[in-house]
Design an enzyme around this catalytic site. Structure first.
Site, PDB file in Angstrom:
ATOM      1  N   GLU A 162     -21.808  33.658  31.978  1.00 27.58           N
ATOM      2  CA  GLU A 162     -22.731  33.800  30.842  1.00 27.58           C
ATOM      3  C   GLU A 162     -24.018  34.366  31.440  1.00 27.58           C
ATOM      4  O   GLU A 162     -24.786  33.630  32.060  1.00 27.58           O
ATOM      5  CB  GLU A 162     -22.980  32.434  30.177  1.00 27.58           C
ATOM      6  N   CYS A 201     -31.988  34.055  27.089  1.00 27.74           N
ATOM      7  CA  CYS A 201     -31.053  35.157  27.352  1.00 27.74           C
ATOM      8  C   CYS A 201     -30.862  36.009  26.106  1.00 27.74           C
ATOM      9  O   CYS A 201     -30.510  37.173  26.192  1.00 27.74           O
ATOM     10  CB  CYS A 201     -29.718  34.606  27.843  1.00 27.74           C
TER      11      CYS A 201
HETATM   12  P1  NAD Z   1     -29.960  32.803  38.741  1.00 34.61           P
HETATM   13  O1  NAD Z   1     -28.787  33.693  38.717  1.00 34.61           O
HETATM   14  O2  NAD Z   1     -31.067  33.126  39.669  1.00 34.61           O
HETATM   15  O3  NAD Z   1     -29.539  31.293  39.082  1.00 34.61           O
HETATM   16  C1  NAD Z   1     -28.644  30.582  38.281  1.00 34.61           C
HETATM   17  C2  NAD Z   1     -28.007  29.466  39.106  1.00 34.61           C
HETATM   18  O4  NAD Z   1     -27.210  30.023  40.131  1.00 34.61           O
HETATM   19  C3  NAD Z   1     -28.997  28.553  39.800  1.00 34.61           C
HETATM   20  O5  NAD Z   1     -28.532  27.221  39.691  1.00 34.61           O
HETATM   21  C4  NAD Z   1     -28.948  29.027  41.248  1.00 34.61           C
HETATM   22  O6  NAD Z   1     -29.282  28.045  42.190  1.00 34.61           O
HETATM   23  C5  NAD Z   1     -27.493  29.415  41.382  1.00 34.61           C
HETATM   24  N1  NAD Z   1     -27.189  30.404  42.431  1.00 34.61           N
HETATM   25  C6  NAD Z   1     -27.969  31.410  42.877  1.00 34.61           C
HETATM   26  N2  NAD Z   1     -27.284  32.152  43.792  1.00 34.61           N
HETATM   27  C7  NAD Z   1     -26.062  31.594  43.905  1.00 34.61           C
HETATM   28  C8  NAD Z   1     -24.901  31.908  44.681  1.00 34.61           C
HETATM   29  N3  NAD Z   1     -24.877  32.962  45.496  1.00 34.61           N
HETATM   30  N4  NAD Z   1     -23.818  31.134  44.534  1.00 34.61           N
HETATM   31  C9  NAD Z   1     -23.803  30.086  43.691  1.00 34.61           C
HETATM   32  N5  NAD Z   1     -24.874  29.731  42.941  1.00 34.61           N
HETATM   33  C10 NAD Z   1     -25.986  30.480  43.043  1.00 34.61           C
HETATM   34  O7  NAD Z   1     -30.474  32.739  37.235  1.00 34.61           O
HETATM   35  P2  NAD Z   1     -31.780  32.041  36.676  1.00 34.61           P
HETATM   36  O8  NAD Z   1     -32.960  32.838  37.110  1.00 34.61           O
HETATM   37  O9  NAD Z   1     -31.743  30.602  36.959  1.00 34.61           O
HETATM   38  O10 NAD Z   1     -31.568  32.200  35.102  1.00 34.61           O
HETATM   39  C11 NAD Z   1     -32.058  33.276  34.357  1.00 34.61           C
HETATM   40  C12 NAD Z   1     -30.918  34.208  33.998  1.00 34.61           C
HETATM   41  O11 NAD Z   1     -29.910  33.487  33.306  1.00 34.61           O
HETATM   42  C13 NAD Z   1     -31.340  35.313  33.063  1.00 34.61           C
HETATM   43  O12 NAD Z   1     -30.749  36.515  33.454  1.00 34.61           O
HETATM   44  C14 NAD Z   1     -30.787  34.853  31.719  1.00 34.61           C
HETATM   45  O13 NAD Z   1     -30.568  35.894  30.809  1.00 34.61           O
HETATM   46  C15 NAD Z   1     -29.524  34.204  32.138  1.00 34.61           C
HETATM   47  N6  NAD Z   1     -29.063  33.299  31.106  1.00 34.61           N
HETATM   48  C16 NAD Z   1     -27.905  33.579  30.418  1.00 34.61           C
HETATM   49  C17 NAD Z   1     -27.489  32.750  29.401  1.00 34.61           C
HETATM   50  C18 NAD Z   1     -26.219  33.021  28.631  1.00 34.61           C
HETATM   51  O14 NAD Z   1     -25.754  32.113  27.962  1.00 34.61           O
HETATM   52  N7  NAD Z   1     -25.651  34.212  28.678  1.00 34.61           N
HETATM   53  C19 NAD Z   1     -28.237  31.628  29.072  1.00 34.61           C
HETATM   54  C20 NAD Z   1     -29.405  31.375  29.788  1.00 34.61           C
HETATM   55  C21 NAD Z   1     -29.801  32.198  30.808  1.00 34.61           C
END
Ligand code: NAD
Length: 509
Positions: free
Chosen positions: A233, A267
């Protein structure tokens, strides 16, 4: 492993620290989750529903207190925390209480006549241990809803919430400890990227990830090594199309809320507006007036709170500065102080698709507006993006709105509203293009946490089947006759086919 700081982003107040989990602890959590699955996976859905009901009661009883703590950990307005994190979670639990048993029940499906007298059915079996990795923008709901979906489907779960809002991770852990449940059906690991990587490396049976496109790709690549199914997502750049016959005041109110709620860190935020040129001047006047009236400040007194992640501020600033340098006009806001977590709600005009503000996810309180002259142009502009999460179409003509909606490359579309498709737990949610893979919520979304096991059941009374050895000429005649009769242009059996069928029939017993 490192230490996380629990900080209120709006005030800067430090509320504590938290030790990140080590790779050994991740490994141990996986072992415990596997053991717990042995029992939970075969617990009847009704018993799982009972657990969820207790959670709902706890949530409702402590909702305001939880929302206040979420607000302190994120800088979001407490009312928004209550509406989007507590209410939506309670509503989803209620949906599962009413529907999970039916949605997970085995389903009989028809069996073609050539396979008679066999019977066919689909069984939704739990997958095992599900890893949920979640982001910081709705850190409670985007963790708890997937966790509960996985649990009700019979999986055990390991959650790794975002390191940007560790306080909410602690809150979730406390919630799961407060409501009695079988041991280790759900565990919370704290930490950042490395803990997430260790969790993927521990080989869960499914990964449910919400976050950025860049991280989603990395997780998918790591999961591919062991063919672990992933659901992603990811981000969005949601377009809003305001057609000439839209209810303009409603559209303006929708644009302002859709762009600035949660400080634009959604998002499905309205990240691009396309307005028909004839109604543009009035639309712009309305959105400026409504934006200027917003109360912006500390989350307990305001309508727009602070930003949550300091890193995100850099991206927002860069997008706005690049747009202004390329000729965009800041109708409101647009100038950011060097430090501080508060970004003013900003309206930009004169923007083009050559600017990042119209192409990349901004994730901040910015509303860029462009005009269009034809429906085709609006659709082309809306689809000119690598993303496809949500979109909105505004028109008082039902047929026209639907016609436009169905031409948008988007996993979800709202007509005369924004974001809200997510609020209906009956609707599957997910993105197309780079906005993700898979769906959660709705029946498909719950079944996505299961393996659909197909069972075909023969009564087992005959000694062989007509497709089995030993092969004979009669079998060839029979299958050609069957194919022509069942799938051809209305040909019926001839005497040769009938004779072959009779001989084959006799060989079955
Ligand atoms: P992010 O990708 O930086 O981090 C998300 C999660 O992934 C965190 O818990 C982080 O610690 C973990 N993570 C980071 N690198 C990783 C790796 N290599 N392996 C495993 N886990 C890892 O995202 P963010 O900045 O926390 O969130 C914002 C983003 O999320 C925006 O792009 C937003 O649009 C998206 N988002 C999407 C939805 C949806 O339902 N489509 C909902 C909310 C947010």
């Amino acid at each position: 492993m490192g230490t996380l700081t629990l900080r209120n982003p709006a005030t800067g107040e430090v509320m504590g620290t938290l030790q990140e989990n080590s790779p050994e602890e991740v490994h141990k959590a996986m072992e415990r989750a596997r053991l717990a699955f042995g029992h939970w996976g075969s617990t009847p859905v009704s018993a799982r529903v009972h657990y969820l009901r207790n959670l709902r009661h706890y949530l409702v009883e402590h909702g305001e207190e939880l929302a206040k703590k979420i607000s302190e950990a994120t800088g979001k307005v407490a009312l928004e925390a209550y509406m989007t994190e507590i209410f939506v979670t309670a509503d989803t639990i209620r949906f599962y209480e009413k529907n999970a048993e039916r949605m997970l029940a085995p389903r009989k499906v028809p069996t073609p006549i050539a396979l008679s007298p066999k019977k066919s059915s689909i069984h939704y079996q739990p997958m095992g241990v599900v890893a949920v990795i979640s982001p910081w923008n709705y850190p409670f709901q985007l963790s708890v809803v997937p966790v509960l979906s996985a649990l009700i489907a019979g999986n055990t779960v390991i959650l790794k919430p975002s390191e940007i809002t560790p306080g909410v991770g602690v809150l979730i852990e406390e919630l799961f400890q407060a409501v009695p449940a079988p041991q280790h059906i759900v565990q919370v690991l704290h930490g950042g990227r490395q803990v997430g990587q260790a969790l993927v490396a521990a080989r869960p049976d499914k990964i449910f990830f919400t976050g950025s496109v860049a991280t989603g790709k990395k997780i998918m690549a790591q999961a591919a090594e062991h063919l672990i199914p992933v659901e992603l997502e990811l981000g969005g750049k949601d377009p809003m199309i305001v057609l000439e016959d839209a209810h303009l005041e409603r559209a303006a109110n929708g644009a302002v809320w859709g762009a600035f709620t949660n400080s634009g860190q959604v998002c499905m935020s309205v990240e691009r507006v396309y307005v028909h040129e004839r109604v543009y001047p009035e639309f712009l006047r309305l959105v400026k007036e409504k934006t200027a009236a917003l109360r912006h400040g500390f989350p307990d007194q305001a309508e727009v709170g602070s930003m949550t992640s300091p890193q995100q501020i850099g991206i927002v600033r860069q997008h706005v500065e690049e747009a202004l340098a390329k000729g965009a006009i800041a109708e409101l806001g647009g100038s950011f102080s060097e430090d501080g977590m508060f970004l003013p709600p900003t309206i930009l005009t004169g923007v083009t698709h050559e600017m990042k503000i119209m192409r990349e996810e901004t994730f901040g309180p910015i509303l860029p507006i462009m005009t269009f002259s034809t429906e085709e142009e609006a659709i082309r502009l809306a689809n000119d993006t690598p993303y496809g999460l949500n979109a909105s179409v505004w028109s008082q003509n039902k047929a026209k709105a639907k016609r436009v909606a169905l031409q948008l490359e988007s996993g979800n579309v709202c007509i005369n509203d924004v974001i809200i498709s997510f609020a209906n737990p009956n609707l599957p949610f997910g993105g197309v293009k780079q906005s993700g893979i898979g769906r959660y919520r709705g029946p498909e979304g719950l079944q996505a946490f299961t393996h659909a096991v197909s069972i075909i059941h023969d009564p087992g009374k005959k000694k062989r089947e007509i497709n089995w050895y030993p092969y004979t000429e009669e079998q060839q005649t029979l299958f050609v006759g069957l194919t022509k009769t069942l799938f051809g242009k209305g040909q019926t059996w001839n005497s040769r086919n009938l004779l072959a069928a009779w001989r084959e029939w006799k060989r079955l017993f």
